[in-house]
Structure formats: C-alpha cells, structure tokens
Write a protein that holds these residues in place. Structure first.
Motif, PDB file in Angstrom:
ATOM      1  N   ARG A  63       0.839  -1.201   0.000  1.00  0.00           N
ATOM      2  CA  ARG A  63       0.000   0.000   0.000  1.00  0.00           C
ATOM      3  C   ARG A  63       0.874   1.252   0.000  1.00  0.00           C
ATOM      4  O   ARG A  63       0.583   2.220  -0.717  1.00  0.00           O
ATOM      5  N   ILE A  64       1.948   1.238   0.773  1.00  0.00           N
ATOM      6  CA  ILE A  64       2.850   2.391   0.786  1.00  0.00           C
ATOM      7  C   ILE A  64       3.502   2.551  -0.586  1.00  0.00           C
ATOM      8  O   ILE A  64       3.615   3.668  -1.099  1.00  0.00           O
ATOM      9  N   ASP A  65       3.909   1.441  -1.189  1.00  0.00           N
ATOM     10  CA  ASP A  65       4.496   1.502  -2.534  1.00  0.00           C
ATOM     11  C   ASP A  65       3.511   2.138  -3.519  1.00  0.00           C
ATOM     12  O   ASP A  65       3.896   2.973  -4.337  1.00  0.00           O
ATOM     13  N   GLU A  66       2.243   1.751  -3.403  1.00  0.00           N
ATOM     14  CA  GLU A  66       1.190   2.309  -4.269  1.00  0.00           C
ATOM     15  C   GLU A  66       1.048   3.820  -4.051  1.00  0.00           C
ATOM     16  O   GLU A  66       0.988   4.597  -5.007  1.00  0.00           O
ATOM     17  N   LEU A  67       1.010   4.230  -2.800  1.00  0.00           N
ATOM     18  CA  LEU A  67       0.891   5.656  -2.479  1.00  0.00           C
ATOM     19  C   LEU A  67       2.122   6.429  -2.938  1.00  0.00           C
ATOM     20  O   LEU A  67       2.011   7.552  -3.425  1.00  0.00           O
ATOM     21  N   ALA A  68       3.294   5.832  -2.805  1.00  0.00           N
ATOM     22  CA  ALA A  68       4.540   6.498  -3.185  1.00  0.00           C
ATOM     23  C   ALA A  68       4.632   6.693  -4.696  1.00  0.00           C
ATOM     24  O   ALA A  68       5.269   7.650  -5.154  1.00  0.00           O
ATOM     25  N   ASP A  69       3.989   5.818  -5.462  1.00  0.00           N
ATOM     26  CA  ASP A  69       3.998   5.961  -6.926  1.00  0.00           C
ATOM     27  C   ASP A  69       3.346   7.264  -7.365  1.00  0.00           C
ATOM     28  O   ASP A  69       3.671   7.791  -8.425  1.00  0.00           O
ATOM     29  N   GLY A  70       2.434   7.779  -6.553  1.00  0.00           N
ATOM     30  CA  GLY A  70       1.761   9.035  -6.877  1.00  0.00           C
ATOM     31  C   GLY A  70       2.590  10.264  -6.526  1.00  0.00           C
ATOM     32  O   GLY A  70       2.240  11.373  -6.887  1.00  0.00           O
ATOM     33  N   GLY A  71       3.696  10.069  -5.813  1.00  0.00           N
ATOM     34  CA  GLY A  71       4.566  11.180  -5.422  1.00  0.00           C
ATOM     35  C   GLY A  71       4.133  11.824  -4.124  1.00  0.00           C
ATOM     36  O   GLY A  71       2.966  11.803  -3.755  1.00  0.00           O
ATOM     37  N   GLY A  72       5.095  12.364  -3.396  1.00  0.00           N
ATOM     38  CA  GLY A  72       4.808  13.083  -2.155  1.00  0.00           C
ATOM     39  C   GLY A  72       4.786  12.197  -0.928  1.00  0.00           C
ATOM     40  O   GLY A  72       5.441  12.476   0.052  1.00  0.00           O
ATOM     41  N   ILE A  73       4.005  11.138  -0.961  1.00  0.00           N
ATOM     42  CA  ILE A  73       3.929  10.183   0.145  1.00  0.00           C
ATOM     43  C   ILE A  73       5.046   9.170  -0.075  1.00  0.00           C
ATOM     44  O   ILE A  73       5.295   8.740  -1.200  1.00  0.00           O
ATOM     45  N   ASP A  74       5.725   8.783   1.007  1.00  0.00           N
ATOM     46  CA  ASP A  74       6.867   7.884   0.844  1.00  0.00           C
ATOM     47  C   ASP A  74       7.045   7.026   2.091  1.00  0.00           C
ATOM     48  O   ASP A  74       6.411   7.261   3.119  1.00  0.00           O
ATOM     49  N   HIS A  75       7.943   6.057   1.976  1.00  0.00           N
ATOM     50  CA  HIS A  75       8.333   5.259   3.136  1.00  0.00           C
ATOM     51  C   HIS A  75       9.085   6.148   4.115  1.00  0.00           C
ATOM     52  O   HIS A  75       9.860   7.013   3.704  1.00  0.00           O
ATOM     53  N   MET A  76       8.838   5.946   5.389  1.00  0.00           N
ATOM     54  CA  MET A  76       9.587   6.660   6.415  1.00  0.00           C
ATOM     55  C   MET A  76      11.027   6.161   6.380  1.00  0.00           C
ATOM     56  O   MET A  76      11.271   4.978   6.144  1.00  0.00           O
ATOM     57  N   ARG A  77      11.960   7.064   6.621  1.00  0.00           N
ATOM     58  CA  ARG A  77      13.369   6.696   6.686  1.00  0.00           C
ATOM     59  C   ARG A  77      13.926   7.119   8.041  1.00  0.00           C
ATOM     60  O   ARG A  77      13.690   8.235   8.482  1.00  0.00           O
ATOM     61  N   MET A  78      14.649   6.203   8.653  1.00  0.00           N
ATOM     62  CA  MET A  78      15.323   6.490   9.924  1.00  0.00           C
ATOM     63  C   MET A  78      16.789   6.142   9.753  1.00  0.00           C
ATOM     64  O   MET A  78      17.108   5.016   9.355  1.00  0.00           O
ATOM     65  N   ARG A  79      17.632   7.133  10.002  1.00  0.00           N
ATOM     66  CA  ARG A  79      19.089   6.945   9.864  1.00  0.00           C
ATOM     67  C   ARG A  79      19.426   6.341   8.506  1.00  0.00           C
ATOM     68  O   ARG A  79      20.244   5.435   8.395  1.00  0.00           O
ATOM     69  N   GLY A  80      18.737   6.824   7.461  1.00  0.00           N
ATOM     70  CA  GLY A  80      19.003   6.374   6.098  1.00  0.00           C
ATOM     71  C   GLY A  80      18.363   5.059   5.715  1.00  0.00           C
ATOM     72  O   GLY A  80      18.452   4.625   4.567  1.00  0.00           O
ATOM     73  N   ARG A  81      17.701   4.413   6.653  1.00  0.00           N
ATOM     74  CA  ARG A  81      17.093   3.101   6.397  1.00  0.00           C
ATOM     75  C   ARG A  81      15.594   3.255   6.165  1.00  0.00           C
ATOM     76  O   ARG A  81      14.888   3.887   6.955  1.00  0.00           O
ATOM     77  N   GLU A  82      15.101   2.653   5.082  1.00  0.00           N
ATOM     78  CA  GLU A  82      13.673   2.692   4.781  1.00  0.00           C
ATOM     79  C   GLU A  82      12.915   1.774   5.738  1.00  0.00           C
ATOM     80  O   GLU A  82      13.266   0.609   5.901  1.00  0.00           O
ATOM     81  N   MET A  83      11.888   2.334   6.355  1.00  0.00           N
ATOM     82  CA  MET A  83      11.045   1.553   7.261  1.00  0.00           C
ATOM     83  C   MET A  83       9.924   0.939   6.423  1.00  0.00           C
ATOM     84  O   MET A  83       9.090   1.652   5.871  1.00  0.00           O
ATOM     85  N   ARG A  84       9.925  -0.367   6.329  1.00  0.00           N
ATOM     86  CA  ARG A  84       9.073  -1.105   5.404  1.00  0.00           C
ATOM     87  C   ARG A  84       7.587  -0.801   5.532  1.00  0.00           C
ATOM     88  O   ARG A  84       6.900  -0.664   4.528  1.00  0.00           O
ATOM     89  N   GLU A  85       7.070  -0.706   6.737  1.00  0.00           N
ATOM     90  CA  GLU A  85       5.622  -0.552   6.924  1.00  0.00           C
ATOM     91  C   GLU A  85       5.235   0.790   7.539  1.00  0.00           C
ATOM     92  O   GLU A  85       4.170   0.910   8.136  1.00  0.00           O
ATOM     93  N   TRP A  86       6.076   1.805   7.373  1.00  0.00           N
ATOM     94  CA  TRP A  86       5.758   3.140   7.883  1.00  0.00           C
ATOM     95  C   TRP A  86       5.843   4.127   6.736  1.00  0.00           C
ATOM     96  O   TRP A  86       6.839   4.156   6.014  1.00  0.00           O
ATOM     97  N   ALA A  87       4.800   4.933   6.578  1.00  0.00           N
ATOM     98  CA  ALA A  87       4.749   5.938   5.510  1.00  0.00           C
ATOM     99  C   ALA A  87       4.733   7.335   6.111  1.00  0.00           C
ATOM    100  O   ALA A  87       4.131   7.559   7.165  1.00  0.00           O
ATOM    101  N   THR A  88       5.367   8.270   5.417  1.00  0.00           N
ATOM    102  CA  THR A  88       5.291   9.681   5.782  1.00  0.00           C
ATOM    103  C   THR A  88       4.374  10.381   4.787  1.00  0.00           C
ATOM    104  O   THR A  88       4.465  10.165   3.580  1.00  0.00           O
ATOM    105  N   VAL A  89       3.460  11.186   5.342  1.00  0.00           N
ATOM    106  CA  VAL A  89       2.455  11.872   4.524  1.00  0.00           C
ATOM    107  C   VAL A  89       2.534  13.364   4.846  1.00  0.00           C
ATOM    108  O   VAL A  89       2.098  13.795   5.907  1.00  0.00           O
ATOM    109  N   PRO A  90       3.097  14.154   3.928  1.00  0.00           N
ATOM    110  CA  PRO A  90       3.260  15.583   4.185  1.00  0.00           C
ATOM    111  C   PRO A  90       1.938  16.321   4.393  1.00  0.00           C
ATOM    112  O   PRO A  90       0.870  15.861   3.953  1.00  0.00           O
ATOM    113  N   LEU A  91       2.034  17.467   5.021  1.00  0.00           N
ATOM    114  CA  LEU A  91       0.871  18.309   5.279  1.00  0.00           C
ATOM    115  C   LEU A  91       0.137  18.673   3.991  1.00  0.00           C
ATOM    116  O   LEU A  91      -1.082  18.838   3.999  1.00  0.00           O
TER     117      LEU A  91
END
Length: 114
Positions: A63-91
C-alpha cells in the motif's frame, strides 16, 4: 520555510480532530512513539505526527508503494534506512490523512488478531 515547531502546530490542526474521533474507538489510546504522542490500538502505535509536521502511519508495504507511486507520500526513513511498513504523509496531503489513519488503524488491528 516553517520551523519544526510551526510545522507541528499546523499538522496538529489537521491531526487532532482525527485523533479525537479515533479515541472514541474500542481499544484506542495515545502513547509515545519516537518521542511524540501517537494513536495506539491495544498498545501498538499506528499513527503520529513527526517532528517535521508530517503524518506517519503504519500500513502494509504494498500500500505504501502504491501511495509512493503518486509522489509526495513515501516510506519513512530512519538513519538512512527505509522503514518497510511506515509511511510519511506531508501536510500538503492533509486531505488524505483521515482515510490513511483509518487504514492504519484497521491494518494494525488486524495484526493484533482483531
């Protein structure tokens, strides 16, 4: 560019009414995650506002991959590592926050055997 404090304030203007509704649902409360308060179901966090004012939600990786394909929404990253099941959604995508928080609630509830 807005300060993190200003970004958090603006984000909470959108998030707090969503959280207020979520807190009326069974087994939902607030708890700490990454030094901020987040929505939890049976102790598992599923949504919170990050210090930069983005919404962070726990969703299935496809689902995050699907949302990220649209741009803007992406996987959360911590210390350069992509968090598989966490998405960041800008304001800028605040109109989607309510639906994404609901999706996150349902996803995390299903992981806990609900």
């Amino acid at each position: 560019m807005a300060s993190d404090h200003e970004a958090m304030r603006r984000a909470h203007e959108h998030f707090d009414p969503i959280a207020e509704h979520e807190l009326t649902l069974p087994d939902v409360d607030m708890g700490r995650m990454f030094s901020t308060d987040g929505l939890r179901i049976r102790g598992k966090v599923y949504a919170f506002i990050a210090h930069d004012g983005t919404l962070v939600v726990k969703l299935p990786q496809p689902r995050i991959d699907e949302l990220a394909d649209g741009g803007g929404i992406d996987h959360m990253r911590m210390r350069g590592r992509e968090m598989r099941e966490w998405a960041t959604v800008p304001l800028a995508y605040a109109a989607t926050w309510d639906g994404l928080v609901t999706e996150a609630h349902d996803f995390v509830a299903s992981l806990a055997g609900d």
